[in-house]
Scaffold this active site. Structure first.
Site, short mmCIF file in Angstrom:
data_model
loop_
_atom_site.label_atom_id
_atom_site.label_comp_id
_atom_site.label_asym_id
_atom_site.label_seq_id
_atom_site.Cartn_x
_atom_site.Cartn_y
_atom_site.Cartn_z
N ILE A 12 -71.08 1.25 -34.49
CA ILE A 12 -70.67 2.24 -35.51
C ILE A 12 -69.87 1.56 -36.62
N ASP A 32 -62.58 -8.05 -35.95
CA ASP A 32 -63.36 -7.85 -34.73
C ASP A 32 -63.24 -9.11 -33.87
N THR A 35 -66.46 -9.51 -28.96
CA THR A 35 -66.69 -9.47 -27.52
C THR A 35 -68.20 -9.47 -27.29
N ASP A 58 -58.19 -10.43 -32.53
CA ASP A 58 -57.93 -9.39 -31.53
C ASP A 58 -56.96 -8.35 -32.09
N ILE A 59 -57.28 -7.08 -31.94
CA ILE A 59 -56.36 -6.04 -32.44
C ILE A 59 -55.01 -6.10 -31.72
N THR A 133 -63.65 10.10 -29.29
CA THR A 133 -64.89 10.56 -28.65
C THR A 133 -64.75 11.99 -28.12
N ASP A 134 -65.89 12.66 -27.97
CA ASP A 134 -65.88 13.99 -27.33
C ASP A 134 -65.55 13.90 -25.84
N GLU A 135 -65.62 12.69 -25.27
CA GLU A 135 -65.40 12.55 -23.83
C GLU A 135 -63.96 12.86 -23.42
N TYR A 159 -62.90 5.05 -19.22
CA TYR A 159 -63.10 4.96 -20.68
C TYR A 159 -62.54 6.20 -21.37
N LYS A 163 -59.37 6.56 -24.08
CA LYS A 163 -59.49 7.12 -25.44
C LYS A 163 -58.53 8.31 -25.59
N ASN A 189 -73.81 8.66 -30.25
CA ASN A 189 -74.53 8.14 -31.43
C ASN A 189 -75.79 7.39 -31.01
P1 NAD Z 1 -69.30 -1.11 -29.72
O1 NAD Z 1 -69.05 -1.46 -28.30
O2 NAD Z 1 -70.67 -1.24 -30.28
O3 NAD Z 1 -68.33 -1.96 -30.67
C1 NAD Z 1 -66.99 -2.19 -30.36
C2 NAD Z 1 -66.52 -3.36 -31.22
O4 NAD Z 1 -65.13 -3.58 -30.96
C3 NAD Z 1 -67.24 -4.67 -30.90
O5 NAD Z 1 -67.71 -5.27 -32.08
C4 NAD Z 1 -66.17 -5.52 -30.23
O6 NAD Z 1 -66.33 -6.91 -30.48
C5 NAD Z 1 -64.90 -4.97 -30.86
N1 NAD Z 1 -63.71 -5.19 -30.03
C6 NAD Z 1 -63.56 -4.92 -28.71
N2 NAD Z 1 -62.32 -5.30 -28.30
C7 NAD Z 1 -61.68 -5.78 -29.39
C8 NAD Z 1 -60.38 -6.30 -29.62
N3 NAD Z 1 -59.48 -6.40 -28.63
N4 NAD Z 1 -60.04 -6.70 -30.86
C9 NAD Z 1 -60.94 -6.61 -31.88
N5 NAD Z 1 -62.19 -6.14 -31.71
C10 NAD Z 1 -62.56 -5.72 -30.49
O7 NAD Z 1 -68.74 0.37 -29.88
P2 NAD Z 1 -69.28 1.57 -30.78
O8 NAD Z 1 -70.31 2.31 -30.01
O9 NAD Z 1 -69.57 1.07 -32.13
O10 NAD Z 1 -67.97 2.50 -30.82
C11 NAD Z 1 -66.99 2.30 -31.81
C12 NAD Z 1 -65.87 3.31 -31.61
O11 NAD Z 1 -66.38 4.62 -31.68
C13 NAD Z 1 -65.17 3.19 -30.25
O12 NAD Z 1 -63.79 3.40 -30.46
C14 NAD Z 1 -65.77 4.33 -29.44
O13 NAD Z 1 -64.85 4.80 -28.49
C15 NAD Z 1 -66.04 5.35 -30.51
N6 NAD Z 1 -67.17 6.27 -30.25
C16 NAD Z 1 -68.41 5.78 -29.93
C17 NAD Z 1 -69.47 6.66 -29.75
C18 NAD Z 1 -70.87 6.17 -29.42
O14 NAD Z 1 -71.75 6.98 -29.15
N7 NAD Z 1 -71.15 4.89 -29.43
C19 NAD Z 1 -69.26 8.03 -29.87
C20 NAD Z 1 -67.96 8.49 -30.17
C21 NAD Z 1 -66.94 7.60 -30.38
O1 DAU Z 2 -70.04 11.07 -26.00
C1 DAU Z 2 -69.62 9.98 -26.74
C2 DAU Z 2 -69.75 8.71 -25.93
O2 DAU Z 2 -71.15 8.43 -25.84
C3 DAU Z 2 -69.00 7.54 -26.53
O3 DAU Z 2 -67.62 7.81 -26.53
C4 DAU Z 2 -69.27 6.27 -25.73
O4 DAU Z 2 -68.66 5.15 -26.37
C5 DAU Z 2 -70.78 6.04 -25.68
O5 DAU Z 2 -71.07 4.93 -24.87
C6 DAU Z 2 -71.47 7.28 -25.10
O6 DAU Z 2 -71.14 7.47 -23.73
P1 DAU Z 2 -72.23 7.90 -22.64
O7 DAU Z 2 -71.75 7.53 -21.30
O8 DAU Z 2 -72.63 9.31 -22.85
O9 DAU Z 2 -73.46 6.96 -23.11
P2 DAU Z 2 -74.57 6.18 -22.27
O10 DAU Z 2 -75.61 5.75 -23.25
O11 DAU Z 2 -73.97 5.14 -21.39
O12 DAU Z 2 -75.18 7.32 -21.34
C7 DAU Z 2 -75.79 8.47 -21.90
C8 DAU Z 2 -76.25 9.34 -20.74
O13 DAU Z 2 -77.36 8.69 -20.10
C9 DAU Z 2 -75.21 9.56 -19.67
O14 DAU Z 2 -75.37 10.86 -19.14
C10 DAU Z 2 -75.58 8.53 -18.60
C11 DAU Z 2 -77.08 8.43 -18.72
N1 DAU Z 2 -77.68 7.11 -18.42
C12 DAU Z 2 -77.15 6.02 -19.04
C13 DAU Z 2 -77.71 4.77 -18.84
C14 DAU Z 2 -77.12 3.53 -19.48
C15 DAU Z 2 -78.79 7.03 -17.62
O15 DAU Z 2 -79.28 8.05 -17.09
N2 DAU Z 2 -79.36 5.79 -17.41
C16 DAU Z 2 -78.84 4.64 -17.98
O16 DAU Z 2 -79.38 3.55 -17.72
#
Ligand code: NAD
Ligand code: DAU
Length: 376
Positions: A12, A32, A35, A58-59, A133-135, A159, A163, A189
């Protein structure tokens, strides 16, 4: 505006950095740690842009963060850096707490000192935007109304708990110290550059490789899906125009069960890249042991951001999935090395690596270096 984007080499954060850097009046500085989840390839299109800078660090490195804020005269911090994967958080909770909670604390402390160094007039222009996150709200039953910004916090996984803790810290720094903050809580996303540990890219790549597509439990768990470009637009808007102290839900109004979603990805791939054997990719779907603590359903009420800021998702779920699949079909340069060298698709989150998390638990004194021009 002068932005510091933490986690800008992630999924994101890189979408947001690309969006913000399109405006030459913006200065975009990414911090960043790179990682396993971070990738310079995700920022490739920004290479050489004069309004963009990448810093590897690192943050949790307070002196690095403080000097960056001062040197770059940052006016807006958008904080995305995190350990973002629920399954990995089950295996390594201490690392997740260190990064997501302590990392946020370090940023808040550095941001507060930075903000206090401004004149009274300039203080009004500063924002600390925490991306959550909505979680944090836990899960919903099938007939429950969607989460609003007032829903109580009830996180299920390490996780989600990390958050939630970070959200509470951000609100406390606003209430106690007056730091101007905004928060956003977003749903799942999808889109380009997502690390292939998450459901949608894992499904696409496993299908293309002809290996089983794991569905946890029955596949009846429901997620609300949003295209990452819609999320990035919402983040930019909230950072600029959100009410100080407020939080905004961001979602796609596109709830779907995991099984239905995965079947539709298989059907789309059958059309776009048929398996040479003529068999549907649906044959690869395999039901596996459920995720411990698996949340049943997420759904977000997004009326606040819609009425107050005029944001609305533009991608339907089908259009977003098509776009995501097309991107993975066309961009193996990005995901193939990750799949070969960093993560091959093995099952995570069954506590196989616990106890004994020491190797995943770096000390809080982690140091980092500023590399003004990283290789992209
Ligand atoms: P991601 O795992 O793709 O990216 C996380 C980034 O943070 C990576 O580039 C990693 O190198 C960096 N990072 C990790 N630890 C660090 C540290 N100590 N110092 C500096 N950088 C560091 O994650 P994402 O899916 O892009 O999510 C980004 C944010 O959005 C997160 O805070 C996550 O909780 C939130 N979020 C994600 C989703 C989703 O669906 N992916 C949904 C809602 C909220
Ligand atoms: O809701 C927002 C969150 O969405 C973010 O905060 C997180 O950073 C992001 O990783 C995501 O979390 P989820 O756990 O929902 O995402 P994931 O893609 O891991 O899983 C989506 C759903 O699919 C969940 O119900 C678990 C299921 N799943 C996941 C994987 C990886 C499977 O059934 N099989 C799989 O192999």
């Amino acid at each position: 505006m002068k932005y510091l984007i933490t986690g800008g080499a992630g999924f994101i954060g890189s979408a947001l950095s690309r969006l913000l850097a399109e405006n030459p009046e913006n200065r975009v500085v990414v911090l960043d740690k790179l990682t396993y989840a971070g990738s310079m390839g995700s920022l490739r299109s920004l290479k050489g842009k004069s309004n963009f800078r990448f810093v590897c660090g690192d943050i949790r490195d307070r002196s690095l963060v403080s000097s960056l804020l001062a040197d770059e005269e940052i006016t807006t911090i958008i904080h995305l850096a995190a350990e973002s994967h629920v399954d990995r958080s089950i295996d390594s909770p201490a690392l997740v707490m260190d990064t997501n909670v302590m990392g946020t604390l370090v940023l808040l402390e550095a941001a507060l000192a930075h903000w206090r160094s401004f004149s009274t007039a300039a203080r009004g222009n500063f924002r600390f935007h925490h991306v959550s996150t909505d979680e944090v709200f836990g899960d919903l039953g099938p007939a429950d109304p969607c989460f609003t910004e007032q829903s109580p916090y009830a996180p299920s996984s390490p996780y989600a708990a990390s958050k939630a803790a970070a959200d509470h810290l951000v609100r406390a720094w606003h209430r106690t110290y007056g730091l101007p903050v905004v928060l956003t809580n977003c749903s799942n996303n999808h889109g380009p550059f997502q690390f292939p540990e998450k459901l949608i890219p894992l499904t696409i790549l496993n299908a293309l490789q002809g290996v089983s597509i794991p569905i946890y439990g029955t596949g009846g768990n429901v997620r609300d899906w949003l295209h990452v470009e819609d999320h990035a637009r919402a983040l930019a808007l909230v950072a600029r125009s959100g009410r100080i102290g407020a939080s905004y839900n961001i979602g796609g109004e596109a709830e779907c069960s995991n099984l239905t979603l995965v079947e539709s990805i298989c059907d789309t791939l059958d059309r776009k890249k048929p398996d040479p054997s003529g068999r549907s990719y649906r044959n690869l779907i395999t039901f596996v042991t459920d995720r411990p603590g698996h949340d049943r359903r997420y759904g977000l009420d997004i009326s606040n951001i819609r009425t107050e800021l005029g944001w609305t998702p533009t991608y339907t779920l089908n259009a977003g999935i098509e776009n995501t699949i097309d991107w993975y079909l066309q961009n193996s340069w990005w995901w193939q090395p990750i799949r070969d060298e960093r993560y091959g698709g093995e099952r995570l989150g069954l506590e196989q690596t616990r106890p004994g998390t020491a190797k995943d638990h770096p000390s809080l004194s982690a140091k980092a270096t500023i590399l003004p021009e990283m290789q992209m």
